[in-house]
Design an enzyme around this catalytic site. Structure first.
Site, PDB file in Angstrom:
ATOM      1  N   ASP A  81       0.818  -1.216   0.000  1.00 53.29           N
ATOM      2  CA  ASP A  81       0.000   0.000   0.000  1.00 53.29           C
ATOM      3  C   ASP A  81       0.846   1.258   0.000  1.00 53.29           C
ATOM      4  O   ASP A  81       2.035   1.242   0.369  1.00 53.29           O
ATOM      5  CB  ASP A  81      -0.955   0.020   1.195  1.00 53.29           C
ATOM      6  CG  ASP A  81      -0.239   0.122   2.542  1.00 53.29           C
ATOM      7  OD1 ASP A  81       0.753  -0.624   2.747  1.00 53.29           O
ATOM      8  OD2 ASP A  81      -0.662   0.930   3.393  1.00 53.29           O
ATOM      9  N   GLU A 176       0.120  -1.244   5.703  1.00 53.26           N
ATOM     10  CA  GLU A 176       1.179  -0.795   6.612  1.00 53.26           C
ATOM     11  C   GLU A 176       1.040   0.690   6.904  1.00 53.26           C
ATOM     12  O   GLU A 176       1.277   1.139   8.040  1.00 53.26           O
ATOM     13  CB  GLU A 176       2.554  -1.097   6.005  1.00 53.26           C
ATOM     14  CG  GLU A 176       3.726  -0.887   6.959  1.00 53.26           C
ATOM     15  CD  GLU A 176       4.348   0.507   6.883  1.00 53.26           C
ATOM     16  OE1 GLU A 176       5.283   0.780   7.663  1.00 53.26           O
ATOM     17  OE2 GLU A 176       3.888   1.327   6.059  1.00 53.26           O
ATOM     18  N   GLU A 177       0.667   1.468   5.901  1.00 47.92           N
ATOM     19  CA  GLU A 177       0.615   2.924   6.055  1.00 47.92           C
ATOM     20  C   GLU A 177      -0.467   3.387   7.016  1.00 47.92           C
ATOM     21  O   GLU A 177      -0.438   4.524   7.481  1.00 47.92           O
ATOM     22  CB  GLU A 177       0.422   3.591   4.692  1.00 47.92           C
ATOM     23  CG  GLU A 177       1.579   3.414   3.719  1.00 47.92           C
ATOM     24  CD  GLU A 177       2.824   4.187   4.113  1.00 47.92           C
ATOM     25  OE1 GLU A 177       2.823   4.834   5.180  1.00 47.92           O
ATOM     26  OE2 GLU A 177       3.800   4.148   3.356  1.00 47.92           O
TER      27      GLU A 177
END
Length: 411
Positions: A81, A176-177
């Site tokens: 992502d 993850e972001e």
């Protein structure tokens, strides 16, 4: 064999932006578009167990080539992502070959200029090939550079079975972001002894310490009434929220006033109406003591603000996000040492660093997989000025391969 640049240019054109407000997992279904492509490419390479699970994770295995029976299983991990901060739709990557120090004016928005004076790491890139976006989007090097590097290293190792190494696991994660990248990782399926996220910045860097991180939310219940008859009655929840934000320390304890090992309290969202409002914060520090001190400061600010609104209520809720990976990595020094040796062997002077942020490796370390972060070459991430050097990506591929070799030799 597909070069790391070829892969990177393919991957960044796929919009994989995650959404912090989504309740689904992954937070955006479009992240699967890249994961599906990676699955096909891994299968085409001959990775027989490559698969995409229901949560959007890609798992794969590079079989061992070493005759040794006790080589630890290592994992390389990157996230698919991109940041919610800047759009990732219609990314148009541009390769600037043989860069000689000139300003890079991004053509779709000439106000977006990458200058050597503003990006000190460019000083080491003279003569290299720089990849940027076109000015209206981020590039996506965070973390598609890491994805491309792991994929290129995987193909290289599969095509060179004469290189001795142990079993290697590959993991590509979503979200993850937005801090949820490891939420549904199946550690039994992964079955690795240690790992490396490939999600760092400057070539040669190795991040083995992160912030400890919490999220904080202040939920406010004001007193609502018709504004035409509000004198002495109305206590506007939005104004209470504004008072809290305005009362944060000035000149300290914020991202824009801190550096190195200094932590901060950072408001990221205000939502609501005059009746109810919420203020969301992220709290960061390298120590748990410092983290708790900052949360107490925030609580005191909230309580002081409420004294001006005697009929209103507010509640502070703190949620753990991740913890400093150094607490785990110090117990497994060989994980960091082997990466440093691998960098030395490819001509790099490894530079261990503390990162003012976190990676999937932060959580993975506390889930039983000691996992520092090695460089991917990404710079100015989360912005339209994001850039990466082709030569740095190629060097990261070399390091990944060499790490596998070092673990085998030292087994």
């Amino acid at each position: 064999m597909s070069s790391v640049l070829d892969r990177f240019l393919r991957y960044v054109k796929i919009d994989t932006q995650s959404d912090p407000h989504s309740t689904s997992f992954p937070s955006t279904d479009k992240q699967r578009d890249l994961s599906k492509l990676l699955l096909v490419e891994l299968q085409t390479m001959g990775v027989t167990d490559a698969h995409l699970d229901e949560y959007g994770y890609v798992y794969a295995t590079i079989p061992a080539t070493s005759p040794k029976l006790q080589v630890p299983v290592i994992c390389f991990c990157s996230h698919v992502d991109t940041s919610p901060d800047v759009t990732g739709t219609n990314v148009k990557p541009i390769v600037h070959p043989n860069w000689q120090g000139e300003d890079l004016v991004l053509p779709d928005d000439s106000a977006q200029v990458i200058r050597l004076a503003d990006h000190p790491d460019l000083a080491g890139q003279i003569g290299n090939d720089i990849v940027t976006a076109s000015g209206t989007t981020l590039l996506g090097a965070d973390n598609k550079a890491g994805v491309a590097e792991i994929m290129a290293a995987t193909e290289y190792l599969l095509q060179h079975p004469e290189i001795p190494h142990g079993t290697i696991r590959i993991l590509f994660t979503p979200d993850e972001e937005v801090g949820r990248g490891t939420e549904h990782v199946d550690m039994l399926k992964l079955a690795a002894d240690s790992g490396y996220t490939v999600d760092g910045e400057t070539v040669g860097t190795l991040e083995n310490e992160t912030f400890s991180a919490d999220a904080a939310r202040i939920s406010i219940q004001g007193v609502s009434t018709h504004p035409g008859f509000a004198k002495g009655k109305l206590e506007n929840a939005l104004k209470i929220a504004a008072d809290i934000v305005a009362s944060l320390p000035q000149g300290t304890l914020s991202p824009e006033t801190t550096e190195d090992k200094e932590g901060f309290i950072h408001p990221v969202s205000v939502q609501g109406s005059q009746d109810e409002a919420t203020v969301d914060f992220i709290i960061r520090d390298f120590t748990l003591v410092g983290l708790k001190q900052k949360e107490e400061i925030l609580r005191q600010i909230m309580e002081k603000a409420l004294t001006r609104y005697p009929n209103s209520k507010a509640e502070l809720t703190v949620t753990e996000q991740y913890r400093n990976m150094k607490d785990v990595l110090d117990k497994y020094p060989q994980v960091t040492d082997n990466a440093i040796e691998a960098m030395r062997r490819v001509g790099l002077a490894a530079e261990p660093r503390s990162i003012r942020g976190g990676t999937d490796g932060s959580r993975l370390s506390f889930m039983g997989l000691p996992c520092p972060n090695i460089f991917a070459g990404e710079h100015a991430f989360h912005s339209r000025l994001e850039w990466v050097s082709v030569q740095d990506m190629e060097k990261a591929v070399e390091v990944i391969v060499e790490i596998a070799k070092v673990w085998e030799e030292r087994a």
